[in-house]
Design a protein around this motif. Structure first.
Motif, mmCIF file in Angstrom:
data_model
loop_
_atom_site.group_PDB
_atom_site.id
_atom_site.type_symbol
_atom_site.label_atom_id
_atom_site.label_comp_id
_atom_site.label_asym_id
_atom_site.label_seq_id
_atom_site.Cartn_x
_atom_site.Cartn_y
_atom_site.Cartn_z
ATOM 1 N N SER A 1 0.821 -1.214 0.000
ATOM 2 C CA SER A 1 0.000 0.000 0.000
ATOM 3 C C SER A 1 0.852 1.260 0.000
ATOM 4 C CB SER A 1 -0.922 0.023 1.230
ATOM 5 O OG SER A 1 -0.174 0.039 2.437
ATOM 6 N N GLU A 2 2.149 1.132 0.350
ATOM 7 C CA GLU A 2 3.026 2.300 0.388
ATOM 8 C C GLU A 2 4.286 2.102 -0.455
ATOM 9 O OE1 GLU A 2 6.150 4.314 3.420
ATOM 10 O OE2 GLU A 2 4.276 3.635 4.314
ATOM 11 N N SER A 3 5.068 1.069 -0.169
ATOM 12 C CA SER A 3 6.375 0.919 -0.819
ATOM 13 C C SER A 3 6.245 0.701 -2.321
ATOM 14 C CB SER A 3 7.138 -0.251 -0.183
ATOM 15 O OG SER A 3 7.411 0.010 1.174
ATOM 16 N N ALA A 4 5.384 -0.228 -2.743
ATOM 17 C CA ALA A 4 5.244 -0.499 -4.172
ATOM 18 C C ALA A 4 4.746 0.723 -4.946
ATOM 19 C CB ALA A 4 4.327 -1.707 -4.387
ATOM 20 N N PRO A 5 3.683 1.423 -4.497
ATOM 21 C CA PRO A 5 3.284 2.644 -5.218
ATOM 22 C C PRO A 5 4.374 3.717 -5.211
ATOM 23 C CG PRO A 5 1.503 1.898 -3.806
ATOM 24 C CD PRO A 5 2.698 1.074 -3.460
ATOM 25 N N GLN A 6 5.142 3.812 -4.124
ATOM 26 C CA GLN A 6 6.234 4.783 -4.083
ATOM 27 C C GLN A 6 7.296 4.476 -5.132
ATOM 28 O OE1 GLN A 6 8.034 6.348 -0.376
ATOM 29 N NE2 GLN A 6 6.522 5.073 0.638
ATOM 30 N N ILE A 7 7.602 3.193 -5.312
ATOM 31 C CA ILE A 7 8.587 2.818 -6.323
ATOM 32 C C ILE A 7 8.100 3.231 -7.707
ATOM 33 C CG2 ILE A 7 9.803 0.882 -7.391
ATOM 34 C CD1 ILE A 7 9.620 -0.566 -4.710
ATOM 35 N N VAL A 8 6.807 3.028 -7.957
ATOM 36 C CA VAL A 8 6.236 3.453 -9.240
ATOM 37 C C VAL A 8 6.405 4.958 -9.415
ATOM 38 C CG1 VAL A 8 4.105 3.647 -10.567
ATOM 39 C CG2 VAL A 8 4.600 1.532 -9.326
ATOM 40 N N LEU A 9 6.068 5.726 -8.375
ATOM 41 C CA LEU A 9 6.182 7.188 -8.446
ATOM 42 C C LEU A 9 7.619 7.620 -8.689
ATOM 43 C CD1 LEU A 9 5.022 10.041 -8.118
ATOM 44 C CD2 LEU A 9 5.316 9.787 -5.629
ATOM 45 N N MET A 10 8.573 7.036 -7.968
ATOM 46 C CA MET A 10 9.960 7.425 -8.112
ATOM 47 C C MET A 10 10.528 7.033 -9.477
ATOM 48 S SD MET A 10 10.630 9.095 -5.499
ATOM 49 C CE MET A 10 9.734 9.436 -3.993
ATOM 50 N N MET A 11 10.102 5.901 -10.004
ATOM 51 C CA MET A 11 10.572 5.499 -11.324
ATOM 52 C C MET A 11 10.021 6.425 -12.400
ATOM 53 S SD MET A 11 10.748 1.353 -11.380
ATOM 54 C CE MET A 11 11.611 1.458 -12.935
ATOM 55 N N VAL A 12 8.777 6.872 -12.234
ATOM 56 C CA VAL A 12 8.207 7.836 -13.175
ATOM 57 C C VAL A 12 9.006 9.134 -13.143
ATOM 58 C CG1 VAL A 12 6.189 9.264 -13.671
ATOM 59 C CG2 VAL A 12 5.897 6.848 -13.121
ATOM 60 N N LEU A 13 9.392 9.582 -11.944
ATOM 61 C CA LEU A 13 10.192 10.799 -11.829
ATOM 62 C C LEU A 13 11.546 10.643 -12.500
ATOM 63 C CD1 LEU A 13 9.435 11.838 -8.131
ATOM 64 C CD2 LEU A 13 8.554 12.887 -10.219
ATOM 65 N N ILE A 14 12.158 9.468 -12.344
ATOM 66 C CA ILE A 14 13.455 9.228 -12.964
ATOM 67 C C ILE A 14 13.334 9.241 -14.486
ATOM 68 C CG2 ILE A 14 15.176 7.424 -13.389
ATOM 69 C CD1 ILE A 14 15.190 6.802 -10.491
ATOM 70 N N ILE A 15 12.267 8.618 -15.008
ATOM 71 C CA ILE A 15 12.079 8.569 -16.457
ATOM 72 C C ILE A 15 11.868 9.967 -17.023
ATOM 73 C CG2 ILE A 15 10.543 7.743 -18.282
ATOM 74 C CD1 ILE A 15 10.030 5.265 -16.552
ATOM 75 N N GLU A 16 11.174 10.831 -16.254
ATOM 76 C CA GLU A 16 10.882 12.178 -16.738
ATOM 77 C C GLU A 16 12.082 13.108 -16.635
ATOM 78 O OE1 GLU A 16 7.565 13.390 -14.424
ATOM 79 O OE2 GLU A 16 6.090 12.269 -15.614
ATOM 80 N N MET A 17 13.040 12.770 -15.778
ATOM 81 C CA MET A 17 14.193 13.645 -15.580
ATOM 82 C C MET A 17 15.253 13.414 -16.650
ATOM 83 S SD MET A 17 14.724 13.453 -11.456
ATOM 84 C CE MET A 17 13.497 14.077 -10.318
#
Length: 425
Positions: free
Chosen positions: A143-159
């Motif tokens: 409920s927290e770690s897996a969605p956070q990984i998705v969010l952080m990977m999206v940020l990395i892809i956009e940077m």
């Protein structure tokens, strides 16, 4: 508290509890650091989304913890829990989002007492507490770690370039996620009698197949969200609702109330969005095959939509640090390796229910002389779907109290029984 269970508690189990606490605290620190870095980068939407994930996950854990404390049929056995309860602080502690810390403190206290006194009673209490704590950590992971990984990977892809805080956060979240799944696995292994000790090779295989199956799923969801951010919410909600209905169709029986059971089903649907988690007894192979087929098709659909979107609007999107075709092939290979390792684990390392029942009978007959003859053997009820032969019922005088074995199983007894049946069925 019941005695006489053939539970197997070792120093490594307590070490895993301590290590789990360290990971939990490190994850909290990384959460705060990530929020600060997002604020400094003026990524307010991502910061708000991260705060929402943290708060919603924390509230979910506190609700489960509070329901288990209020409905459990077990008396609080640790000093820290009795102190909190005696002063009427259980509700305020959970409102302040400190319920998980209370459980960690109770586990540490009872574990220390267990090794100081070497008492079977302390051993059983430790197993109980570790079980509930491992369940809460499992809920928190997805409920927290897996969605956070998705969010952080999206940020990395956009940077255009990788930021240190996102890379560290992803590594920390992946470590916590994989370790939490392994901790749940080891807590279930407490049901294995002393004769069937768990080898480290079993833990390694279990850790790897979960990592290789969860990893590609998280990466594919992240890739899809990076190119179609407006559709990821619709995809999650639609698939999550179907998964919750599937959990309802399987007639889960984990909580003591209907509202609590629906909350559990909603949480199971969230876990299923990322990985398989058996919640009922029965034909586990068939359900696992159906799940992997459906999620495999869904994952390939997300990956295909991502590739199509990049091929259509490649000039508008940030360049990837890896060739898209190579990435797709790598994800497919990793997923296939994960499935192969899972088959190896269940073929070579997962104890069969039949073997466990035979060993439980031996353990029970050996321990009957040591325990109260009227004590309730939760493990015997756990690993057997059908009750053994019972003597004919005799009329009881009015006012006679039923024996413990005739009581309706609720609270932590029910949770442990059902999870063990599901895990080893």
């Amino acid at each position: 508290m019941e005695e006489g269970f053939p539970f197997n508690l070792t120093f490594s189990d307590v070490f895993f509890s301590l290590l789990s606490l360290i990971f939990f605290l490190v994850d909290v620190v990384l959460d705060l650091w990530a929020i600060q870095c997002l604020y400094e980068e003026q990524k307010y939407f991502s910061m708000g989304l991260l705060i929402f994930l943290l708060l919603s996950s924390s509230v979910l854990l506190q609700i489960f913890s509070w329901l288990w404390y209020s409905k459990s049929s077990i008396t609080l056995e640790t000093k820290v829990e009795r102190f909190i309860s005696r002063h009427g602080l259980l509700a305020p502690v959970h409102i302040c989002q400190l319920g998980v810390f209370l459980r960690f403190a109770a586990v540490m206290e009872i574990s220390i007492c267990r090794f100081k006194q070497s008492d079977r009673f302390q051993k059983v209490v430790t197993i109980y507490m570790n079980h509930d704590l491992s369940m809460l950590r499992l809920f928190e992971a997805f409920s927290e770690s897996a969605p956070q990984i998705v969010l952080m990977m999206v940020l990395i892809i956009e940077m255009q370039e990788m930021q240190s805080f996102t890379v560290i956060k992803i590594i920390g979240s992946l470590s916590a996620l994989s370790f939490t799944v392994l901790s749940y696995h080891r807590s279930m292994r407490a049901f294995v009698p002393e004769k069937l000790k768990m080898r480290w090779s079993s833990s390694i295989i279990y850790f790897l197949w979960n990592l290789f199956l969860i990893g590609p799923r998280v990466v594919c969801v992240s890739l899809f969200a990076s190119v179609l951010p407006c559709y990821i919410t619709a995809h999650f909600l639609s698939l999550w609702m179907l998964l919750v209905l599937w959990a309802w169709w399987q007639k889960t029986d984990f909580m003591d109330t209907k509202a609590g059971e629906w909350l559990y089903r909603a949480t199971v649907g969230l876990i299923w969005y990322f990985t398989w988690f058996n919640v009922t007894s029965g034909n586990k192979k068939l359900k696992g095959i159906i799940y992997h087929m459906v999620m495999g098709v869904d994952t390939m659909l997300l990956l295909g939509l991502w590739w199509w979107r990049r091929s259509v609007e490649s000039a508008c999107l940030s360049p990837l640090p890896i060739n898209p075709y190579l990435l797709i092939v790598m994800l497919m290979i990793i997923y296939i390796i994960g499935l192969a390792l899972k088959l190896v684990y269940y073929w070579k390392f997962h104890p069969s229910k039949t073997v466990l029942e035979m060993n439980v009978k031996d353990e029970k007959s050996q321990m009957k002389s040591e325990s109260d003859p009227e004590s309730y053997d939760i493990l015997g009820a756990t690993l057997s779907n059908t009750p053994g032969p019972k003597p004919a019922a005799q009329p009881e005088p009015e006012g006679t109290v039923l024996a413990p074995t005739e009581k309706i199983v609720t609270g932590i007894h029910k949770r442990i029984r059902n999870m063990a049946v599901n895990f080893y069925s």
